[in-house]
Design a protein around this motif. Structure first.
Motif, mmCIF file in Angstrom:
data_model
loop_
_atom_site.group_PDB
_atom_site.id
_atom_site.type_symbol
_atom_site.label_atom_id
_atom_site.label_comp_id
_atom_site.label_asym_id
_atom_site.label_seq_id
_atom_site.Cartn_x
_atom_site.Cartn_y
_atom_site.Cartn_z
ATOM 1 N N ALA A 10 0.839 -1.201 0.000
ATOM 2 C CA ALA A 10 0.000 0.000 0.000
ATOM 3 C C ALA A 10 0.873 1.249 0.000
ATOM 4 O O ALA A 10 1.828 1.365 0.766
ATOM 5 C CB ALA A 10 -0.913 -0.003 1.219
ATOM 6 N N GLY A 11 0.523 2.170 -0.852
ATOM 7 C CA GLY A 11 1.268 3.412 -0.927
ATOM 8 C C GLY A 11 2.548 3.330 -1.736
ATOM 9 O O GLY A 11 3.264 4.324 -1.855
ATOM 10 N N GLN A 12 2.833 2.140 -2.294
ATOM 11 C CA GLN A 12 4.064 1.959 -3.057
ATOM 12 C C GLN A 12 3.773 1.986 -4.562
ATOM 13 O O GLN A 12 2.693 1.606 -5.000
ATOM 14 C CB GLN A 12 4.722 0.625 -2.693
ATOM 15 C CG GLN A 12 5.150 0.528 -1.238
ATOM 16 C CD GLN A 12 6.134 1.623 -0.871
ATOM 17 O OE1 GLN A 12 7.144 1.817 -1.544
ATOM 18 N NE2 GLN A 12 5.832 2.342 0.201
ATOM 19 N N PRO A 13 4.732 2.400 -5.360
ATOM 20 C CA PRO A 13 4.524 2.394 -6.811
ATOM 21 C C PRO A 13 4.476 0.982 -7.355
ATOM 22 O O PRO A 13 4.868 0.025 -6.682
ATOM 23 C CB PRO A 13 5.743 3.155 -7.345
ATOM 24 C CG PRO A 13 6.784 2.996 -6.290
ATOM 25 C CD PRO A 13 6.041 2.942 -4.986
ATOM 26 N N THR A 14 3.997 0.845 -8.572
ATOM 27 C CA THR A 14 3.849 -0.473 -9.186
ATOM 28 C C THR A 14 5.169 -1.207 -9.265
ATOM 29 O O THR A 14 5.259 -2.399 -8.945
ATOM 30 C CB THR A 14 3.266 -0.315 -10.605
ATOM 31 O OG1 THR A 14 2.051 0.434 -10.526
ATOM 32 C CG2 THR A 14 2.991 -1.670 -11.229
ATOM 33 N N ASP A 15 6.195 -0.516 -9.695
ATOM 34 C CA ASP A 15 7.540 -1.098 -9.808
ATOM 35 C C ASP A 15 8.514 -0.186 -9.084
ATOM 36 O O ASP A 15 9.089 0.722 -9.682
ATOM 37 C CB ASP A 15 7.918 -1.245 -11.284
ATOM 38 C CG ASP A 15 9.319 -1.820 -11.474
ATOM 39 O OD1 ASP A 15 9.908 -2.302 -10.482
ATOM 40 O OD2 ASP A 15 9.827 -1.786 -12.614
ATOM 41 N N PRO A 16 8.745 -0.414 -7.781
ATOM 42 C CA PRO A 16 9.603 0.491 -7.012
ATOM 43 C C PRO A 16 11.020 0.606 -7.558
ATOM 44 O O PRO A 16 11.679 1.630 -7.366
ATOM 45 C CB PRO A 16 9.599 -0.133 -5.613
ATOM 46 C CG PRO A 16 8.341 -0.932 -5.553
ATOM 47 C CD PRO A 16 8.152 -1.463 -6.939
ATOM 48 N N ALA A 17 11.491 -0.431 -8.247
ATOM 49 C CA ALA A 17 12.860 -0.418 -8.759
ATOM 50 C C ALA A 17 12.967 0.242 -10.125
ATOM 51 O O ALA A 17 14.073 0.530 -10.596
ATOM 52 C CB ALA A 17 13.413 -1.845 -8.840
ATOM 53 N N GLY A 18 11.840 0.483 -10.807
ATOM 54 C CA GLY A 18 11.861 1.122 -12.120
ATOM 55 C C GLY A 18 12.126 2.610 -12.001
ATOM 56 O O GLY A 18 12.076 3.187 -10.903
ATOM 57 N N PRO A 19 12.404 3.266 -13.118
ATOM 58 C CA PRO A 19 12.740 4.699 -13.058
ATOM 59 C C PRO A 19 11.610 5.563 -12.506
ATOM 60 O O PRO A 19 11.851 6.460 -11.704
ATOM 61 C CB PRO A 19 13.068 5.045 -14.520
ATOM 62 C CG PRO A 19 12.475 3.947 -15.340
ATOM 63 C CD PRO A 19 12.508 2.727 -14.485
ATOM 64 N N THR A 20 10.374 5.279 -12.914
ATOM 65 C CA THR A 20 9.261 6.060 -12.387
ATOM 66 C C THR A 20 9.033 5.747 -10.919
ATOM 67 O O THR A 20 8.751 6.645 -10.117
ATOM 68 C CB THR A 20 7.981 5.788 -13.194
ATOM 69 O OG1 THR A 20 8.232 6.060 -14.572
ATOM 70 C CG2 THR A 20 6.839 6.665 -12.721
ATOM 71 N N PRO A 251 10.639 8.507 -17.293
ATOM 72 C CA PRO A 251 9.572 8.542 -16.301
ATOM 73 C C PRO A 251 8.285 9.143 -16.830
ATOM 74 O O PRO A 251 8.250 10.290 -17.251
ATOM 75 C CB PRO A 251 10.173 9.407 -15.179
ATOM 76 C CG PRO A 251 11.649 9.311 -15.363
ATOM 77 C CD PRO A 251 11.848 9.185 -16.856
ATOM 78 N N GLY A 252 7.217 8.337 -16.831
ATOM 79 C CA GLY A 252 5.905 8.856 -17.128
ATOM 80 C C GLY A 252 5.695 9.302 -18.553
ATOM 81 O O GLY A 252 4.727 9.983 -18.843
ATOM 82 N N LEU A 253 6.581 8.938 -19.458
ATOM 83 C CA LEU A 253 6.427 9.374 -20.838
ATOM 84 C C LEU A 253 6.548 8.204 -21.780
ATOM 85 O O LEU A 253 7.304 7.263 -21.525
ATOM 86 C CB LEU A 253 7.516 10.401 -21.202
ATOM 87 C CG LEU A 253 7.251 11.833 -20.733
ATOM 88 C CD1 LEU A 253 8.483 12.693 -20.991
ATOM 89 C CD2 LEU A 253 6.059 12.430 -21.472
ATOM 90 N N PRO A 254 5.813 8.227 -22.885
ATOM 91 C CA PRO A 254 5.932 7.165 -23.875
ATOM 92 C C PRO A 254 7.281 7.236 -24.566
ATOM 93 O O PRO A 254 7.846 8.313 -24.719
ATOM 94 C CB PRO A 254 4.802 7.468 -24.855
ATOM 95 C CG PRO A 254 4.582 8.931 -24.724
ATOM 96 C CD PRO A 254 4.864 9.263 -23.283
ATOM 97 N N PRO A 255 7.811 6.101 -25.002
ATOM 98 C CA PRO A 255 9.128 6.120 -25.608
ATOM 99 C C PRO A 255 9.218 6.949 -26.868
ATOM 100 O O PRO A 255 10.269 7.404 -27.242
ATOM 101 C CB PRO A 255 9.408 4.632 -25.909
ATOM 102 C CG PRO A 255 8.106 3.922 -25.773
ATOM 103 C CD PRO A 255 7.249 4.752 -24.881
#
Length: 291
Positions: A10-20, A251-255
């Protein structure tokens, strides 16, 4: 009776190790004390500089045009329009105040990831403040620093000034993230909601450098990005989770905004619209100009 279980994610991002995920966690967890004193002092000076730029820019011809048009649509509200003695809705104020700060291009500029941070971050913070009421100076300063840092980091991830050569107005593309980060810090978002805010910011990224020719709209680009970031942070707690971009390189942007794409004809070889392809000799897709 069995005690209720607590979800450890809870409260954590989907992929904590990813750039976003890393960026979202950093935004949620970084304290003012962790920010070097010299950086805090510089940020405080930049806030004052931004307010000064807004006062100068507020009465420029294009600013007056923007005020007349925006206030005709938005009407009254409780967020100040700098230099006018009037107020309007929080989103509209973000547009106008960002336009004023950037109006004469006297404001701060970061060339490695081209954007004018104050015109993005400060209006979003002032609009957020009008909704939250009183906030401490320490919280405001922390939000300012983290917003500034986020915009430049996302900008460098998108290869900085290459955005300009591809026809995008860099500051209004990744400036949405700077505004969303600053507003989100002031709102106290957790890492999971920051992930949503960054995704919502990315989906609103826009701005063409063509606007610098025979148009006044370029002056409004950073103000529009500030409003979009303000919306992103405000929508994050209630919205359906946005595309976080955690599986992308940026982060947060399409490639597509940060990578090169070569356009080829389905039958093979160069696309017929490309310069020098067959007898067409056309101008080609803009991406062809950047091998």
């Amino acid at each position: 009776m069995t005690a209720p279980t607590t979800d450890p994610t809870a409260g954590q991002p989907t992929d904590p190790a990813g750039p976003t995920g890393q960026l979202a966690t950093w935004l949620a967890d970084t304290t003012l004390e962790e920010i070097p004193a010299a950086v805090r002092e510089r940020a405080a000076h930049l806030v004052l500089d931004g307010l000064g730029c807004a006062l100068i820019g507020a009465q420029l011809p294009w600013s007056r045009t923007a005020v007349d048009a925006v206030l005709a649509m938005e009407g009254a509200g409780d967020t100040p329009v700098i230099g006018w003695g009037r107020s309007t809705s929080a989103p509209a104020a973000a547009v106008l105040n960002g336009t004023f700060i950037q109006g004469f291009e006297l404001d701060d500029y970061y060339p490695s990831a081209p954007l004018h941070s104050n015109s993005l971050v400060l209006p979003a913070l002032l609009s957020t403040l009008s909704q939250l009421g009183t906030v401490s100076g320490a919280d405001f300063l922390r939000a300012t620093v983290l917003g500034f840092e986020t915009g430049t980091r996302v900008g460098m991830a998108l290869h900085g000034s290459e955005m300009l050569t591809r026809g995008w107005h860099s500051g209004s593309v990744f400036g949405t993230h700077a505004a969303a980060a600053a507003s989100g810090v002031l709102r106290g978002l957790d890492a999971a909601r920051f992930e949503d805010a960054l995704g919502l910011a990315g989906t609103q990224s826009a701005g063409l450098m063509a606007a610098q020719y025979e148009a006044m709209s370029k002056r409004m680009h950073h103000g529009l990005a500030s409003r979009n970031g303000f919306y992103a942070a405000g929508l994050a707690p209630a919205a359906t989770p946005a595309s976080s971009g955690s599986s992308n390189d940026e982060p947060g942007l399409p490639p597509g905004l940060g990578r090169e794409h070569r356009h080829r004809h389905p039958a093979g070889g160069r696309h017929p619209a490309a310069p020098g392809a067959g007898d067409r000799g056309g101008r080609g897709h803009p991406a062809q100009a950047h091998p």
